[in-house]
Design a protein around this motif. Structure first.
Motif, PDB file in Angstrom:
ATOM      1  N   ALA A 180      14.129  14.698  22.423  1.00 31.91           N
ATOM      2  CA  ALA A 180      12.777  14.579  22.998  1.00 31.91           C
ATOM      3  C   ALA A 180      11.923  13.618  22.175  1.00 31.91           C
ATOM      4  N   VAL A 181      11.968  13.745  20.855  1.00 29.50           N
ATOM      5  CA  VAL A 181      11.189  12.847  19.991  1.00 29.50           C
ATOM      6  C   VAL A 181      11.713  11.419  20.127  1.00 29.50           C
ATOM      7  N   ALA A 182      13.038  11.253  20.064  1.00 34.12           N
ATOM      8  CA  ALA A 182      13.631   9.916  20.153  1.00 34.12           C
ATOM      9  C   ALA A 182      13.262   9.223  21.464  1.00 34.12           C
ATOM     10  N   GLU A 183      13.353   9.953  22.563  1.00 31.32           N
ATOM     11  CA  GLU A 183      13.007   9.357  23.857  1.00 31.32           C
ATOM     12  C   GLU A 183      11.535   8.978  23.918  1.00 31.32           C
ATOM     13  N   SER A 184      10.681   9.797  23.308  1.00 34.16           N
ATOM     14  CA  SER A 184       9.236   9.508  23.347  1.00 34.16           C
ATOM     15  C   SER A 184       8.872   8.240  22.577  1.00 34.16           C
ATOM     16  N   VAL A 185       9.701   7.880  21.588  1.00 31.30           N
ATOM     17  CA  VAL A 185       9.422   6.666  20.804  1.00 31.30           C
ATOM     18  C   VAL A 185      10.457   5.564  21.102  1.00 31.30           C
ATOM     19  N   LYS A 186      11.271   5.772  22.145  1.00 32.41           N
ATOM     20  CA  LYS A 186      12.258   4.794  22.607  1.00 32.41           C
ATOM     21  C   LYS A 186      13.251   4.401  21.505  1.00 32.41           C
ATOM     22  N   LYS A 187      13.837   5.440  20.886  1.00 34.73           N
ATOM     23  CA  LYS A 187      14.859   5.253  19.863  1.00 34.73           C
ATOM     24  C   LYS A 187      16.038   6.159  20.181  1.00 34.73           C
ATOM     25  N   ASP A 188      17.153   5.931  19.502  1.00 35.54           N
ATOM     26  CA  ASP A 188      18.314   6.805  19.622  1.00 35.54           C
ATOM     27  C   ASP A 188      18.336   7.772  18.448  1.00 35.54           C
ATOM     28  N   PHE A 189      18.912   8.942  18.691  1.00 30.03           N
ATOM     29  CA  PHE A 189      19.059   9.966  17.658  1.00 30.03           C
ATOM     30  C   PHE A 189      20.471   9.932  17.108  1.00 30.03           C
ATOM     31  N   LEU A 190      20.597   9.725  15.793  1.00 30.13           N
ATOM     32  CA  LEU A 190      21.883   9.743  15.111  1.00 30.13           C
ATOM     33  C   LEU A 190      21.994  11.020  14.294  1.00 30.13           C
ATOM     34  N   TYR A 191      23.143  11.653  14.367  1.00 26.77           N
ATOM     35  CA  TYR A 191      23.441  12.841  13.559  1.00 26.77           C
ATOM     36  C   TYR A 191      24.535  12.453  12.581  1.00 26.77           C
ATOM     37  N   VAL A 192      24.283  12.672  11.296  1.00 28.54           N
ATOM     38  CA  VAL A 192      25.171  12.195  10.245  1.00 28.54           C
ATOM     39  C   VAL A 192      25.601  13.371   9.369  1.00 28.54           C
ATOM     40  N   ASN A 193      26.900  13.506   9.187  1.00 29.81           N
ATOM     41  CA  ASN A 193      27.440  14.486   8.244  1.00 29.81           C
ATOM     42  C   ASN A 193      28.174  13.737   7.154  1.00 29.81           C
ATOM     43  N   CYS A 194      27.836  14.048   5.915  1.00 28.68           N
ATOM     44  CA  CYS A 194      28.473  13.407   4.768  1.00 28.68           C
ATOM     45  C   CYS A 194      29.359  14.411   4.058  1.00 28.68           C
ATOM     46  N   PHE A 195      30.591  14.028   3.875  1.00 25.26           N
ATOM     47  CA  PHE A 195      31.508  14.742   3.006  1.00 25.26           C
ATOM     48  C   PHE A 195      32.244  13.650   2.250  1.00 25.26           C
ATOM     49  N   PRO A 196      31.632  13.206   1.139  1.00 26.06           N
ATOM     50  CA  PRO A 196      32.154  12.041   0.417  1.00 26.06           C
ATOM     51  C   PRO A 196      33.647  12.171   0.138  1.00 26.06           C
ATOM     52  N   PRO A 197      34.390  11.074   0.347  1.00 27.94           N
ATOM     53  CA  PRO A 197      33.893   9.715   0.508  1.00 27.94           C
ATOM     54  C   PRO A 197      33.708   9.270   1.958  1.00 27.94           C
ATOM     55  N   LYS A 198      33.584  10.215   2.897  1.00 26.75           N
ATOM     56  CA  LYS A 198      33.413   9.827   4.296  1.00 26.75           C
ATOM     57  C   LYS A 198      32.046  10.223   4.819  1.00 26.75           C
ATOM     58  N   ILE A 199      31.550   9.379   5.709  1.00 24.11           N
ATOM     59  CA  ILE A 199      30.320   9.655   6.446  1.00 24.11           C
ATOM     60  C   ILE A 199      30.700   9.645   7.923  1.00 24.11           C
ATOM     61  N   TYR A 200      30.349  10.721   8.625  1.00 26.05           N
ATOM     62  CA  TYR A 200      30.625  10.861  10.056  1.00 26.05           C
ATOM     63  C   TYR A 200      29.304  10.669  10.800  1.00 26.05           C
ATOM     64  N   ILE A 201      29.287   9.753  11.762  1.00 30.01           N
ATOM     65  CA  ILE A 201      28.047   9.406  12.456  1.00 30.01           C
ATOM     66  C   ILE A 201      28.257   9.524  13.955  1.00 30.01           C
ATOM     67  N   TRP A 202      27.367  10.261  14.587  1.00 29.83           N
ATOM     68  CA  TRP A 202      27.380  10.385  16.047  1.00 29.83           C
ATOM     69  C   TRP A 202      26.052   9.891  16.592  1.00 29.83           C
ATOM     70  N   ASN A 203      26.109   9.045  17.614  1.00 33.51           N
ATOM     71  CA  ASN A 203      24.904   8.640  18.331  1.00 33.51           C
ATOM     72  C   ASN A 203      24.729   9.658  19.455  1.00 33.51           C
ATOM     73  N   ILE A 204      23.941  10.683  19.170  1.00 33.23           N
ATOM     74  CA  ILE A 204      23.758  11.790  20.117  1.00 33.23           C
ATOM     75  C   ILE A 204      23.118  11.295  21.413  1.00 33.23           C
ATOM     76  N   SER A 205      22.172  10.376  21.299  1.00 33.00           N
ATOM     77  CA  SER A 205      21.536   9.830  22.503  1.00 33.00           C
ATOM     78  C   SER A 205      22.562   9.170  23.414  1.00 33.00           C
ATOM     79  N   LYS A 206      23.429   8.362  22.842  1.00 37.00           N
ATOM     80  CA  LYS A 206      24.475   7.693  23.630  1.00 37.00           C
ATOM     81  C   LYS A 206      25.431   8.714  24.231  1.00 37.00           C
ATOM     82  N   MET A 207      25.785   9.721  23.459  1.00 40.27           N
ATOM     83  CA  MET A 207      26.700  10.752  23.958  1.00 40.27           C
ATOM     84  C   MET A 207      26.098  11.465  25.165  1.00 40.27           C
TER      85      MET A 207
END
Length: 134
Positions: free
Chosen positions: A53-80
């Motif tokens: 809701a916030v992302a759409e109101s400001v015309k941006k995408d929402f990314l959800y990031v989980n870090c478990f070094p040495p990897k970073i997992y990134i999902w573009n929730i808006s695109k999904m």
């Protein structure tokens, strides 16, 4: 930022208990640092709904990031969501909070994010350190 040199600078949200942690010119970003690697990872439906809701109101995408070094997992929730991704939401008993002194269990509606749907960045060659607070 080292992993994404073309992304505009991330600015930390000034309020610690906000629904997202960082913002760039194009994205709202929620970052979780984990003690364990998962597949699937979970995401609260409330977190998705609030940040979309916030992302759409400001015309941006929402990314959800989980870090478990040495990897970073990134999902573009808006695109999904635009691609009709099925998060498989279900009610689950979960700790109220992980590290902030919250006691007891609560029921939360959670969905699932799979590694195969993430952008996975290996940061082992980068000279950065991710704090392990969760």
């Amino acid at each position: 930022m080292s992993a994404f040199p073309r992304m505009s600078e991330l600015r930390e949200h000034p309020e610690r208990m906000n629904s997202f942690d960082y913002e760039s010119d194009d994205y709202l970003v929620e970052v979780k640092v984990r003690r364990k690697d998962y597949d699937p990872w979970i995401i609260e439906e409330l977190k998705v709904d609030t940040n979309i809701a916030v992302a759409e109101s400001v015309k941006k995408d929402f990314l959800y990031v989980n870090c478990f070094p040495p990897k970073i997992y990134i999902w573009n929730i808006s695109k999904m969501i635009r691609e009709d991704y099925d998060f498989g939401y279900e009610k689950r008993g979960m700790p109220h909070t992980t590290d902030f002194g919250g006691r007891g269990m609560v029921t939360k509606s959670t969905g699932y994010l799979y590694n195969k749907t993430a952008l996975i960045v290996d940061i082992s060659d980068l000279s950065i350190k991710i704090p392990t607070n969760e």
